[in-house]
Design a protein around this motif. Sequence first.
Motif, short mmCIF file in Angstrom:
data_model
loop_
_atom_site.label_atom_id
_atom_site.label_comp_id
_atom_site.label_asym_id
_atom_site.label_seq_id
_atom_site.Cartn_x
_atom_site.Cartn_y
_atom_site.Cartn_z
N GLY A 5 1.00 -1.15 0.07
CA GLY A 5 0.10 0.03 0.15
C GLY A 5 0.95 1.41 0.07
O GLY A 5 0.53 2.10 0.69
N ASN A 7 1.34 3.44 -2.48
CA ASN A 7 1.41 4.33 -3.51
C ASN A 7 0.65 5.69 -3.06
O ASN A 7 0.29 6.51 -3.49
N ILE A 10 -0.01 6.70 4.30
CA ILE A 10 1.24 6.49 5.25
C ILE A 10 2.12 5.80 4.75
O ILE A 10 3.30 6.12 4.77
N ARG A 32 -1.27 -2.21 -5.69
CA ARG A 32 -2.24 -3.18 -6.56
C ARG A 32 -2.63 -2.56 -8.00
O ARG A 32 -3.24 -3.27 -8.68
N ARG A 36 -1.36 4.20 -10.39
CA ARG A 36 -1.19 4.62 -9.15
C ARG A 36 0.44 4.55 -8.66
O ARG A 36 1.04 5.59 -8.13
N ASP A 59 -2.00 -7.49 -5.40
CA ASP A 59 -3.61 -7.00 -4.48
C ASP A 59 -3.39 -7.85 -3.08
O ASP A 59 -3.53 -9.15 -3.41
N VAL A 60 -3.45 -7.28 -2.22
CA VAL A 60 -3.12 -7.88 -0.87
C VAL A 60 -4.45 -8.56 -0.61
O VAL A 60 -4.33 -9.83 0.41
N ASN A 83 1.35 -2.31 5.42
CA ASN A 83 0.57 -1.48 5.82
C ASN A 83 -0.54 -1.09 4.93
O ASN A 83 -1.57 -0.48 5.55
N GLY A 131 -0.90 -1.55 12.78
CA GLY A 131 -1.97 -1.72 13.61
C GLY A 131 -2.74 -0.48 13.85
O GLY A 131 -2.53 0.47 13.09
N PHE A 176 -12.88 -3.75 11.89
CA PHE A 176 -11.59 -2.95 11.83
C PHE A 176 -10.71 -3.52 12.73
O PHE A 176 -9.60 -3.80 12.94
N LYS A 180 -7.39 -5.78 13.38
CA LYS A 180 -5.98 -5.18 13.82
C LYS A 180 -5.68 -6.15 15.01
O LYS A 180 -4.53 -6.19 15.34
N GLY A 205 -1.14 5.83 14.78
CA GLY A 205 -2.07 6.94 15.32
C GLY A 205 -3.00 7.59 14.43
O GLY A 205 -2.91 7.19 13.23
N THR A 207 -4.21 9.92 11.73
CA THR A 207 -3.30 10.69 10.87
C THR A 207 -4.01 11.20 9.87
O THR A 207 -4.76 10.32 9.22
N THR A 210 -4.24 11.37 4.52
CA THR A 210 -4.40 10.19 3.81
C THR A 210 -5.69 9.75 3.08
O THR A 210 -6.66 10.81 3.40
N GLN A 211 -5.88 8.98 2.27
CA GLN A 211 -7.13 8.86 1.69
C GLN A 211 -8.14 7.88 2.09
O GLN A 211 -9.14 7.61 1.72
N ALA A 212 -7.79 7.24 3.48
CA ALA A 212 -8.55 6.27 4.19
C ALA A 212 -9.68 6.98 4.41
O ALA A 212 -10.76 6.06 4.28
N1 LIG Z 1 -5.09 7.12 8.79
C1 LIG Z 1 -4.99 6.75 10.05
O1 LIG Z 1 -5.55 7.58 10.87
C2 LIG Z 1 -4.95 5.34 10.47
C3 LIG Z 1 -4.88 5.12 11.69
C4 LIG Z 1 -4.63 3.83 12.52
C5 LIG Z 1 -4.24 2.70 11.54
N2 LIG Z 1 -4.08 3.15 10.14
C6 LIG Z 1 -3.44 2.05 9.14
O2 LIG Z 1 -2.55 2.59 8.19
C7 LIG Z 1 -2.48 1.89 6.98
C8 LIG Z 1 -2.42 3.06 6.09
O3 LIG Z 1 -3.62 3.84 6.09
P1 LIG Z 1 -3.69 5.20 5.50
O4 LIG Z 1 -4.55 6.09 6.39
O5 LIG Z 1 -2.40 5.72 4.91
O6 LIG Z 1 -4.88 4.61 4.17
P2 LIG Z 1 -4.93 5.05 2.62
O7 LIG Z 1 -4.28 6.72 2.32
O8 LIG Z 1 -6.02 4.78 2.23
O9 LIG Z 1 -3.83 4.03 1.95
C9 LIG Z 1 -4.05 2.91 2.00
C10 LIG Z 1 -3.09 2.28 1.05
O10 LIG Z 1 -3.34 0.56 0.93
C11 LIG Z 1 -3.78 0.37 -0.49
N3 LIG Z 1 -4.48 -0.63 -0.64
C12 LIG Z 1 -5.78 -0.85 -0.21
N4 LIG Z 1 -6.24 -1.91 -0.49
C13 LIG Z 1 -5.31 -2.65 -1.02
C14 LIG Z 1 -5.02 -3.93 -1.39
N5 LIG Z 1 -6.08 -4.80 -1.67
N6 LIG Z 1 -3.90 -4.41 -2.39
C15 LIG Z 1 -3.09 -3.57 -2.18
N7 LIG Z 1 -2.79 -2.17 -1.83
C16 LIG Z 1 -4.22 -1.99 -1.20
C17 LIG Z 1 -3.97 1.53 -1.03
O11 LIG Z 1 -4.03 1.60 -2.58
P3 LIG Z 1 -5.01 2.06 -3.58
O12 LIG Z 1 -4.56 3.59 -3.68
O13 LIG Z 1 -4.94 1.23 -4.87
O14 LIG Z 1 -6.34 1.96 -2.89
C18 LIG Z 1 -3.04 2.70 -0.51
O15 LIG Z 1 -1.96 2.52 -1.09
C19 LIG Z 1 -3.58 0.98 7.26
O16 LIG Z 1 -3.27 -0.31 7.46
C20 LIG Z 1 -4.49 1.79 8.23
O17 LIG Z 1 -5.56 0.69 8.73
C21 LIG Z 1 -4.29 4.49 9.61
#
Ligand SMILES: NC(=O)c1ccc[n+]([C@@H]2O[C@H](COP(=O)([O-])OP(=O)(O)OC[C@H]3O[C@@H](n4cnc5c(N)ncnc54)[C@H](OP(=O)(O)O)[C@@H]3O)[C@@H](O)[C@H]2O)c1
Length: 299
Positions: A5, A7, A10, A32, A36, A59-60, A83, A131, A176, A180, A205, A207, A210-212
Amino acid sequence: MLITGANAGIGKDVARQLALRPEFARIYLACRNQDRALKAKAELEAATGRRIFDIVLMDVADLDSVRAGLARIDGSVDALVMNAGVISPQSMDLTADGVTTLFATNVLGHVVLLEGLLNEDRLGEVAVFVGSEAARGVPKLRMKRPSFVSTSADELATVIDGSYFASRKPDFNLAFGQAKYIGALWMAYLARQHPDRRFLTVSPGNTTGTQAPNDLPLPMRIAAKYVMPTLGLAHKLDVGAKRLVDGVTDPTLSSGVFYASAANTLKGPLVNQMEIFPDFANPTFQDHANEAIHRFITE
Ligand SMILES: NC(=O)c1ccc[n+]([C@@H]2O[C@H](COP(=O)([O-])OP(=O)(O)OC[C@H]3O[C@@H](n4cnc5c(N)ncnc54)[C@H](OP(=O)(O)O)[C@@H]3O)[C@@H](O)[C@H]2O)c1
């Protein structure tokens, strides 16, 4: 060095921060989507001035895709950051392997990846599972702590195939946190099996940047993007990513431990979560998590 992940969000910033350290000579971006991934690679090269990034398409959420990606990686990886993750109502849908997309993405694909590297003796020193504070609950945000009757392998398996919610109101936030939780127990199990390497779970933490939040229902999206940062409940992207960089590079962080924010907080210094939630230190629960996960992995 390999980051899933990588691209966006985080994972991409972890790649940037690690590339600024000369000891990292090659960084695999496991993504995946080719377009991107190429865009992220170009941006990372521009941001760091280093041409050390290789794309691995993976693709995980699809175990065959993980295995194919693994076969394309040349040689060993000195460190792995697991990640890739999703959180959304849609991620409760099942994959072809009969598990929720949420569990497949956050955990199951990473199990196949890490254990594939270990079985072929291709992991160097350290693996970090990303986590979340959701794994021990966040009362302030009304995120429930995962709680089980017996924490048996049978019970944990219901989380993985989604049947936990068959007789309960669907709650993707809890799902979720449960994913974790099981991931952190599995990492602690591996730490016991492989004392020669380091296996850590580290939460970035809460954060921003991000696109989450994009796939969340509107009120949660607004809360994540605007309200929490304004209230000081979230930190910036580089701060969240730095926690994972520390997981890779700081030898004082102990193998088998789940590090995240202090109780009922979402940012600040990393704290051993076993002191907040003793489940993570329970070897029987760790064994059960490992057993439940492997019921869903077939060759
Ligand atoms: N942001 C927070 O506050 C926060 C807090 C606690 C934990 N986390 C954890 O931190 C990690 C990163 O989160 P983020 O906030 O950076 O999220 P994000 O911006 O949505 O990034 C997620 C990444 O995972 C990739 N991904 C999703 N599904 C996938 C798949 N099936 N195969 C391969 N890649 C895949 C996405 O790729 P695409 O662009 O192709 O979708 C993207 O590169 C996650 O594990 C999340 O649970 C985040």
